[in-house]
Scaffold this active site. Structure first.
Site, short mmCIF file in Angstrom:
data_model
loop_
_atom_site.label_atom_id
_atom_site.label_comp_id
_atom_site.label_asym_id
_atom_site.label_seq_id
_atom_site.Cartn_x
_atom_site.Cartn_y
_atom_site.Cartn_z
N SER A 131 0.84 -1.20 0.00
CA SER A 131 0.00 0.00 0.00
C SER A 131 0.88 1.26 0.00
O SER A 131 1.67 1.45 -0.92
CB SER A 131 -0.95 -0.05 1.20
OG SER A 131 -2.02 0.84 1.05
N HIS A 148 -7.27 -6.16 -0.16
CA HIS A 148 -6.11 -5.26 -0.11
C HIS A 148 -4.99 -5.81 0.78
O HIS A 148 -3.82 -5.62 0.48
CB HIS A 148 -6.56 -3.89 0.42
CG HIS A 148 -5.48 -2.86 0.45
ND1 HIS A 148 -4.87 -2.38 -0.70
CD2 HIS A 148 -4.90 -2.20 1.50
CE1 HIS A 148 -3.97 -1.47 -0.37
NE2 HIS A 148 -3.96 -1.35 0.95
#
Length: 274
Positions: free
Chosen positions: A103, A255
């Site tokens: 991320s 994610h």
């Protein structure tokens, strides 16, 4: 297989940087792990046992997260965070490392590759942040208010750890008390909100297409098929604009792929490094 783990804090560029070294005495290659926004090295807890089978591993808590410093005098720009990591790696005497960034950590990794390409053999970007702009000028101005960090705290408390964790995984069945406590822990220290307030105005936005196209380091992009935080189309675009990049998509994943798909992530990393 003999693995030793040591924890450290070292003042780098004016802030205490917390990091752990997982040393495999038989390993020749070293991986440096950089976590995402509102996270810490905890997010790699399931991936590290796989990685240490073949590699030395260094995990770093990026300021103001985890156990690193959180004060409001440090500059929390991506450029400075990258420079801080570079300085640590150099001081530890490592060269030719492999960078793994999840991320926001992926964006820091890309900045490192731009600033010091000879330091990094290859980059592995896990659901990397991409194409986010800097905060609006009005929000940056508000961040100078003496009590702005209270607003940051209230905003994060409103969403809550449970909701945030549910948003980053595809399979909610993996969520348990240990996971929730691990992601909540950094926010029990109120000083983190002062650091986040400063980050609001320091964060300069993600690398533009023009700059991405100048990265020469080979990169592997690993993405979750159902990533709701950084959608797959971001990964596809990054794969076309980073010159020497390959994209792998993991099925039935969100994610937080270091938690959800640790073994598959590890297998892809091994293949890429080989």
């Amino acid at each position: 297989m003999s693995i030793s783990v040591s924890t450290h804090k070292k003042n780098i560029k004016g802030i205490d940087l917390y990091f752990e070294i997982h040393r495999n005495k038989n390993a020749k290659e070293t991986l440096v792990l950089l976590h995402g926004f509102l996270s810490s090295s905890f997010s790699f807890r399931k991936l590290i046992p796989y990685l240490t089978q073949k590699f030395n591993v260094i995990t770093i808590d990026l300021p103001p997260f985890g156990q690193s410093g959180k004060h409001a005098h440090y500059q929390y720009s991506y450029h400075n965070l990258a420079a801080t990591v570079i300085s640590l790696i150099n001081q530890l005497g490592y060269r030719g490392v492999y960078l793994i960034g999840h991320s926001m950590g992926g964006q820091i990794a890309l900045n490192i590759m731009l600033q010091n390409p000879s330091l990094v053999k290859k980059g592995i970007l896990l659901c990397s942040s991409g194409y986010l702009e800097a905060s609006k000028q009005s929000l940056k101005l508000l961040s100078y208010l003496p009590f702005f960090h209270y607003f940051v705290k209230r905003y994060l408390e409103k969403s809550g750890v449970q909701k945030n964790v549910e948003n980053v995984v595809h399979n909610k069945m993996i969520i348990d008390d240990d996971m929730l406590k691990g992601y909540e822990q950094p926010f029990l220290n109120n000083e983190i909100f002062r650091g986040l307030s400063r980050m609001v105005r320091d964060r300069e936005g993600d690398l533009t297409s023009d700059r991405l196209k100048t990265i020469t380091t080979p990169c592997l992009l690993i993405w979750g098929e159902f990533d709701r935080v950084v959608p797959l189309h971001i990964g596809k675009r990054l794969a076309t604009e980073i010159p020497n990049a390959k994209l792998v998509v993991l099925k039935e994943a969100g994610h937080l792929i270091p938690e959800e798909k640790a073994k598959e992530v590890y297998q892809n990393i091994c293949e890429f490094i080989k």
